[in-house]
Design a protein around this motif. Structure first.
Motif, PDB file in Angstrom:
ATOM      1  N   CYS A  39      81.225 -98.375   9.228  1.00 56.81           N
ATOM      2  CA  CYS A  39      80.955 -97.316   8.257  1.00 56.81           C
ATOM      3  C   CYS A  39      80.122 -97.957   7.159  1.00 56.81           C
ATOM      4  N   CYS A  42      81.071 -97.443   3.056  1.00 57.66           N
ATOM      5  CA  CYS A  42      82.029 -98.243   2.290  1.00 57.66           C
ATOM      6  C   CYS A  42      82.112 -99.659   2.844  1.00 57.66           C
ATOM      7  N   SER A  44      82.908-100.892   5.988  1.00 55.26           N
ATOM      8  CA  SER A  44      84.101-101.270   6.733  1.00 55.26           C
ATOM      9  C   SER A  44      83.803-101.149   8.222  1.00 55.26           C
ATOM     10  N   CYS A 119      84.052 -93.785   8.255  1.00 54.26           N
ATOM     11  CA  CYS A 119      85.461 -94.105   8.446  1.00 54.26           C
ATOM     12  C   CYS A 119      86.283 -92.885   8.016  1.00 54.26           C
ATOM     13  N   CYS A 122      85.875 -92.027   4.269  1.00 53.81           N
ATOM     14  CA  CYS A 122      84.553 -91.517   3.890  1.00 53.81           C
ATOM     15  C   CYS A 122      84.291 -90.133   4.476  1.00 53.81           C
TER      16      CYS A 122
HETATM   17 ZN   LIG Z   1      83.866 -95.609   4.930  1.00 56.50          ZN
END
Ligand SMILES: [Zn+2]
Ligand SMILES: [Zn+2]
Length: 325
Positions: A39, A42, A44, A119, A122
């Protein structure tokens, strides 16, 4: 003096070391598919069923490779250009990523799959994101609840219904579900079809062009037209009445007269008798039932012993005959 170059005996490409060039050498170690899911909103990545933050994509690649490659290998860092390209990818992109891997001093190009998505956190935050629309036609409460529950089971993997649009605001019969994951949307449509029958039609509609990758992004529309019959409806076919027990790839039915259980093929042109509520008005010499609003009367063909006068029961009406369902 002419300097002698080494060359790959398979393709003739000039090489500086090893026997074959990078393209021609078969890895002498075992590896599973390398799937990297990140993702970028952010930073991740998806690892062992959860989303984990990362600073550098190279550490993500190392972690994922450690799970997929069963050998002591060195993984070269991505070039700056590719590194920047990867971190610029927007959610919805799936692409191949070639990893340079060194094993016993030999370089190999190993393919991996990179999926950029949102993710779970998000996709909640950017709730407007969707890449597929599942259009259910002839839907009902049971099918819609089934569908919502299936999606809920996959929330952790970033799959959400971000919008529901009813074509008629008073009915869920025709409803569009906006989903965040195309490949899951396909699986979901197949699963609904397996449980409730129906016909699937897919079409991809391009919706934007990613400037970094010049890759066209597609929105997938999946139209699932469900049968116009459901569990507990009765199919009239070849002068027989079949109560639907369940609907899947075929229709499981029970013959109302003989109680014989069998299955029928899907067919949109069946005569369908929907259950209605009638009232018992007579027990002797024959059972009779009445529609309290229209006063339509019919003979009850399969009464049970415990029926009382005025009792309301679910029946299907076939001419002058009523059958309990
Ligand atoms: Zn995310
Ligand atoms: Zn070669």
């Amino acid at each position: 003096m002419i300097k002698k170059h080494k060359f790959c005996p398979k393709c003739g490409k000039t090489i500086t070391k090893g026997i074959f060039c990078k393209n021609c050498s078969e890895p002498d170690f075992k590896f599973k598919d390398i799937n990297i899911k990140i993702c970028n909103s952010c930073n991740s990545y998806y690892h062992r069923n959860k989303w984990v933050k990362f600073r550098d994509i190279n550490t993500v690649i190392k972690k994922v490779c450690a799970d997929s490659i069963k050998a002591k290998v060195k993984i070269k860092k991505l070039s700056r250009i590719i590194h920047n390209k990867v971190s610029g990818h927007k959610a919805g992109i799936q692409t191949d990523l070639i990893l340079e891997i060194i094993h016993k001093k030999v370089d190999y190009d190993i393919p991996s799959r990179l999926e950029v998505t949102l993710c779970n956190k998000c996709s909640l935050k950017y709730g407007q994101f969707f890449d597929s629309i599942l259009q259910l036609r002839n839907c009902n409460d049971e099918i819609l609840n089934f569908t919502r529950n299936e999606v809920k089971k996959h929330n952790k993997k970033g799959v959400f219904i971000n919008k529901e649009v009813q074509l008629d605001k008073y009915s869920i019969k025709d409803i569009d579900l906006y989903l965040t994951n195309q490949s899951y949307a396909k699986t979901l449509a197949d699963k609904i079809k397996k449980n409730f029958g129906g016909i699937i039609k897919k079409n991809a509609q391009h919706f934007s062009l990613n400037k970094q990758t010049t890759k066209v992004l597609y929105r997938l529309n999946i139209l699932l037209t469900l049968p116009n019959y459901n569990k507990n409806d009765v199919i009239k076919h070849d002068n027989q009445l079949y109560k639907i027990i369940s609907v899947g790839d075929r229709i499981k039915v029970e013959n109302l007269k003989t109680k014989h259980k069998t299955s029928l093929m899907h067919n949109e042109s069946y005569d369908i008798l929907k259950p209605v509520i009638f009232q018992v008005i007579k027990r002797y010499p024959e059972y009779e039932v009445l529609d309290p609003t229209t006063y339509y009367q019919a003979r009850l063909m399969n009464p049970t012993l415990k029926l009382e006068i005025n009792q309301k029961i679910k029946v299907i009406i076939d001419g002058g005959e009523a059958w309990m369902v």
